[in-house]
Every structure is written in C-alpha cells, then in structure tokens.
Design an enzyme around this catalytic site. Structure first.
Site, PDB file in Angstrom:
ATOM      1  CB  SER A   1      -0.953  -0.044   1.198  1.00 37.10           C
ATOM      2  OG  SER A   1      -1.961   0.922   1.075  1.00 37.10           O
ATOM      3  CG  HIS A  36      -5.715  -2.317   0.270  1.00 42.45           C
ATOM      4  ND1 HIS A  36      -4.967  -1.960  -0.840  1.00 42.45           N
ATOM      5  CD2 HIS A  36      -5.091  -1.752   1.333  1.00 42.45           C
ATOM      6  CE1 HIS A  36      -3.946  -1.214  -0.458  1.00 42.45           C
ATOM      7  NE2 HIS A  36      -4.002  -1.075   0.849  1.00 42.45           N
TER       8      HIS A  36
END
Length: 680
Positions: free
Chosen positions: A532, A647
């Site tokens: 991320s 994610h």
C-alpha cells in the site's frame, strides 16, 4: 522512448475488468507462476504456510456482547469462515463449544457469490439482531443485511443495503443511522458517503431523513450512537481530509452542536468525560498529549483540562480503551509498548497504576472491553519471537492467562535487537533486527520491511508466516520505524508529509545502509518489501536507491502519484501526499512518483509487483502500469494479480499462502545468490 508524464501509454490498464487489461494480467500471472511456482521449494513452503494459517489452535479472539463472546473463524474446513459465539465459561476451555450463527461458505455456495465477511454490528438493546456486512470477493464496498440471531436467518423485509462503502449503525430497535450511496451527488470525490440519514424500519431507503451532510470535497461522513444508559448521545462528523474532521452532537430536535476541538484532534465522549488527543499544540499542551474534560462543562465553554498523558522525545501515545470505570492507556517508548490504568476520582483528579508488566521489545494491546457494563478486559501480549498470549482480568483484581498460541516456528539461536540508524538530516531512526546471531561466515540474507505513513506504527508482533518462510531458513527480518509513521507521535508523522515525503525514503535507505555497516548483510543479499503506502516506499527504493538492494517486492502499491487522486479512494489521501491538481504540489508529486521516475539507463534489482483485481481502495492500475513500463524499458520484473482479495490481496487462507509463497520464493532465490556484478 515514450514519456509517461506527457502521454501515459498504459492508461488502458486502469480499466479494472477490461478485456484487454485482464488478458494482459493473465499473461503476466502465467509468467510469474512459471518462474516461481515451479520452483522445487514452492509447494512445500506453501503447504507449511497454509498449515499456519489454518491451525486450529490459534487464539480465537472474541468480543463480548451481552452474555456471549463472538468470534469469526477461518480454517481448512471453513475457507470463507463462520461467525460464531460461545459463553464465557466455554471460552475458558481449550476446546470451547461454539454456536455457529452464519456459515459464509454455505451462503456463498447458495447464492453463487464470493462473499467475504466484513463484520457485524449487534443491536445493543437485546443483541437479538445484527447488521451483517459482506464484501464481494474482498473489496471495501459491502452489502448490508439485517440478521436474526435466534432464527439464524436474514430478516425478510429487514434493513438491507446494496453494495457500497456503507457506514451503518443501530439507533434503536427499529431505526438505523446510515451513510451510503443514494445516487448521483451522494458520494464525496473520494467515493465515500457524504450524508448521514435516519432510516426507520418498514420505509424505503430513499425516504430516510437526512440529518447531516458533508461537502463533495470532504473525504467522508461518519456517525456514532452512544447507547450508554443515561448518556445516550449521537455524534456525526465530516472528515475534511484524512487527518482533519469536525464533530457535532446531534440533538433530539435534529440540531447540531459543534464539539469545539481542533480539527486535527481525535475526540471521544464516554459518560461524563470528553477525551481529546490533539495533533498540534492546544490549550498550552503539546501535540500528542491526552486531555480529559467534563463533557457538559466543555459544551458550556469551560476549557479546564486534566492532563492524562504528555509525550516526550522518546514516548508517544499509542491508544486508549474505556472499561466501565477506568481508562486503559497504551503508550510507546522507543516503539516498545507500556500499559497503565487511569481512574477518575469523584471530585476530579485521576489515579494512575500499571496494569501489566510487558517484556522488553514487545507489544501489548487491549483487544476487548465492554465499557457500558464492567471493568473486564482482554489483553494480548506478543513479540517478534513470543507467540501471542491472551490475558483476562478485571481492573483491581488479578488477571489470568486465558489462551496462548503455540510456537509456530523454531526460534533456537534467534535474537531480537533494536538499533538506530542516522538519517542524512541527523534524525535517529529505530529499527528491529530479528534473526540469528552474527555468523563467523559473514553477512546473510535480510528482508527489510517498512511503511512510513498515515501515522501507522510498526510495533513488535509475532508473524508465523515470516517465521516459517524466512527466519527458519536462516534469514534475518528487519522492521524499520521510519518517519511518516506514528512511533514518536504527530511530529514523527508530519515530518514526512507532502513535499517532505523523501524524509521517509531517506530514513529507510539509512537503515539499509546501517545494516550493511553492521556487517549483517550486503546490498546483494538485502531485500525490501512493503504494501500500500509501503508499496510506494518500495517504488521509491527501486527508483532512488536501487544500488542498496538485491531484490524488491512491491505489494498493492501506489506508484502513479500524478493520477492517484483520480483512482478509487485516492482523493482521500491528498492530505498525506499533496494534490496533483495544484501548482504547489504537482512538482514534488512528480518527483516522488516512482512510475514517472523509471528509466531505461538505470540498473534496477529484480522486482516483483503484486496487486488484486478486487482492490477498490488502491487501484490495481498502479502495479499494472509500473510492470508494463519496466517491461518496456527492458528491466526484469514479475507481476502477480490475484483476482480477488481486495486491498488485503487475498480473501482466504489458500490465496494468502499462495501469495506469500510466491513472495518468499522470489526473495530467497535472489538474495541467496552471489553478489551482483558492480555497475560502472
């Protein structure tokens, strides 16, 4: 050579489920599978990692709601998982009897949908109903359905909301507060709800009465309904950006009373107290402190504060939790956590006492309390080589060890040490080294992990996957506590905001250099990984400091910093990075954008990029486009995109084990080879 600044040739890869884009993904996945999954060690490693993830003797962490403890559980038999509950008496046993409330595998099979559990909010009046959130294959967007716990069924005609980034909670037995997608104009530029509405049972969702609205340029809205008997209150707020918000008390007549704290402060009301954690100096107190006010007096204008915590150069607030009568405070001193109990006196003042002794270089976390009812707490203690131990107690009484995770990997000969590197501007940057004692045979393979953003602190934790995949094989694992995180409070985070982002990159490079200076590793045997925002960090390492690393893994990353704000939730992160649409920010964003820094005449280490088709937070286009650009420029690159998982990159243990086996096979292959030849 085409310039991706003037004209991006890979915009078509941003079409998440476009036919051409998915065909390209399938080709890259096949290449990566052929390169890594065919390795002789891949299958045994994946099996050992799956064994860890599916282990039946893991601690089943639970939350108390009324008379029961609730837990969500995944293992080899329950791939998507089961939501279940048990009694406190049963929970004490080594093998509790669990009452299964909802089997997500069975639901997914019955409905032909890849449902992933995303949580449940129980109705506190009787705990008989729940608002269950289900994600389609792991995305942030969820479908919400009302569930009857006694009937073990979704409520026909009950509260139900289609897929959206919904925020919902109970107001009473027949009313909820909801923020969701109500159609055009109802979402912020970042894709989150911009209104809070009150929705009564039996009425259409579109008739829900609006009680609060944010602007389209705000990030999101939220609500919190406090059900504490005698202190029932509803709060609503708008996030101005990722770090600043305005909170209001919603009065019975639908009026709004501003909770007048700085917009960068975290504020929380509990019974008669208002607890405030400002991120800048306020009322004569420093950023990162914790202050207590009388709630009613504060609304009336009284700013008399009791100081509960004051930071210093080495100590920062981590988090706090209420029990019925006490406040449990977790702090960090040089990234090791401490815990104590604060007790408000009837006439003012707070008593202070330690709650538990925490071993050095360890972490402690309050995992559950029930602040409306009792002073009970569940406390988790772990370290890099110390499996989690769950303690149970009541403040003022003795605690007991309730459950303990067995060791998952061999630790004989392994040590944990903390070092400090010096960044170019003189800042001391802490990092943890976990691995074998220095070998007379010289340096060895090292995996360096970092994040450095959004106030996220990397504290000691037990990671059995890394233990089996890396430490057991003779590797050393390093965690870098670089600026941008929250390890030393707000100043540590703010030092790497916006145009100062390179400070985080300099810190990470300083740790890499320090590891070599200590003789722990060499550049050719040093790997780095991050996900991320940590994936952006890895992009910076690849393009700014390629000579420091022998291999880099970039996971679910941000990499195109000139378009991130136009992709999915990216607009919500401009407070962290800057806004590419402004003349003030675009130059530094171009400078820190790894996608735009890639060049043909640089010598990059081998790189593996991973992402997920179903990541609706960080767009998979970041990783796709960077892989395509590296290929165009003639650099070695592998790319893996899981079709589900959101994610997190994986929606079940099988996918997680596969992804981790790919990553560690790639790293071990490159970092245990001979030195790369020098480049003139």
């Amino acid at each position: 050579m085409r310039s991706v600044i003037d004209e991006d040739p890979y915009l078509w890869l941003e079409d998440v489920e476009g036919e051409a884009a998915l065909a390209w993904v399938a080709e890259r996945n096949a290449e990566t599978e052929a390169a890594l999954a065919a390795d002789a060690g891949f299958a045994p490693l994946k099996e050992r990692l799956r064994e860890v993830l599916d282990a039946s003797d893991r601690i089943p962490y639970a939350v108390r709601r009324g008379a029961f403890l609730y837990n969500f559980w995944k293992d080899a038999e329950h791939v998507r998982g089961v939501w279940r509950r048990t009694t406190p008496e049963q929970y004490r046993k080594d093998a509790p009897e669990w009452e299964i409330l909802l089997d997500v595998d069975a639901l997914a099979a019955a409905e032909g949908e890849k449902w992933v559990w995303a949580g449940a909010a129980l109705r506190r009046s009787d705990y008989g109903r729940a608002l269950v959130s289900l994600s389609r294959d792991g995305g942030d967007a969820v479908a919400v359905r009302e569930y009857d716990l006694a009937a073990r069924a979704f409520v026909e005609g009950g509260f139900q909301v289609g897929e959206a980034k919904t925020q919902i909670e109970w107001a009473d037995a027949d009313t909820v507060f909801i923020g969701t997608d109500f159609g055009p104009g109802s979402l912020t530029d970042a894709g989150y709800p911009r209104t809070i509405r009150k929705w009564r049972r039996g009425t259409p969702l579109e008739q829900a009465v609006q009680v609060f609205e944010a602007g389209p340029g705000d990030v999101a809205v939220w609500s919190r309904h406090d059900t504490t008997p005698g202190f029932e209150r509803t709060f609503v707020a708008r996030w101005l950006d990722f770090f600043r918000s305005e909170m209001f008390l919603l009065t019975p007549d639908a009026g709004l009373v501003r909770i007048d704290v700085p917009d960068d402060a975290d504020a929380h009301a509990h019974r008669r107290h208002l607890i405030v954690n400002p991120k800048s100096d306020w009322l004569g107190q420093p950023a990162g402190c914790l202050l207590a006010f009388d709630f009613d007096a504060f609304l009336a204008g009284d700013r008399t504060a009791e100081v509960l915590f004051t930071p210093d150069g080495r100590t920062a607030l981590s988090r706090y939790s209420w029990t019925r009568h006490h406040l449990v405070l977790e702090t960090m001193r040089d990234v090791s956590t401490r815990i104590e109990v604060l007790t408000p006196g009837p006439g003012g003042g707070w008593a202070r006492s330690p709650l538990a002794d925490v071993p050095a270089l360890s972490a402690v976390t309050v995992v559950n309390t029930d602040p409306d009812v009792s002073d009970e707490y569940f406390l988790d203690v772990s370290g890099f080589l110390q499996p989690p131990t769950l303690h149970h107690g009541r403040i003022g009484a003795d605690s007991e060890i309730l459950k303990q995770t067995p060791a998952r990997f061999a630790t004989a000969g392994l040590t944990v040490e903390q070092f400090f590197a010096t960044s170019p501007d003189g800042t001391r940057v802490p990092y943890f080294v976990i691995g074998p004692a220095p070998s007379p045979e010289g340096p060895g393979p090292v995996l360096l992990y970092g994040y450095g953003g959004f106030e996220v602190s990397l504290t000691p934790s037990y990671d059995a996957v890394t233990g089996r995949a890396w430490l057991e094989r003779g590797g050393t694992y390093v965690v870098a506590n670089i600026r941008g995180g929250g390890e030393y409070g707000p100043d540590w985070h703010q030092a790497a905001l916006g145009a100062d982002r390179p400070r985080a990159y300099e810190d990470f490079a300083a740790v890499a250099t320090d590891l070599v200076a200590h003789g722990i590793t060499t550049p050719a045997m040093l790997g780095a990984t991050g996900a991320s925002n940590g994936g952006l960090l890895m992009g910076a390492m690849l393009t700014r400091y390629p000579h420091l690393f022998g291999a880099i893994v970039v996971q679910v990353p941000l990499l195109d910093m000139l378009r991130f704000h136009k992709l999915l939730a990216g607009a919500s992160w401009t407070a962290e990075f800057g806004n590419p649409d402004t003349e003030a920010d675009r130059p530094h964003l171009r400078e820190i954008s790894p996608y735009h820094r890639l060049a043909a005449d640089r010598d990059y280490p081998p790189v593996l990029l991973t992402t997920s088709t179903r990541d609706d937070r960080v767009h998979p286009g970041h990783a796709r486009k960077a892989a395509a650009r590296l290929r165009e420029l003639g650099h070695p690159v592998l790319f893996h995109e899981n079709t589900g998982g959101g994610h997190a990159g994986a929606s079940n243990n099988e996918e997680s084990a596969h992804n981790e086996a790919l990553v560690h096979t790639f790293l071990w292959r490159h970092l245990t080879r001979a030195e790369r030849p020098a480049v003139d």
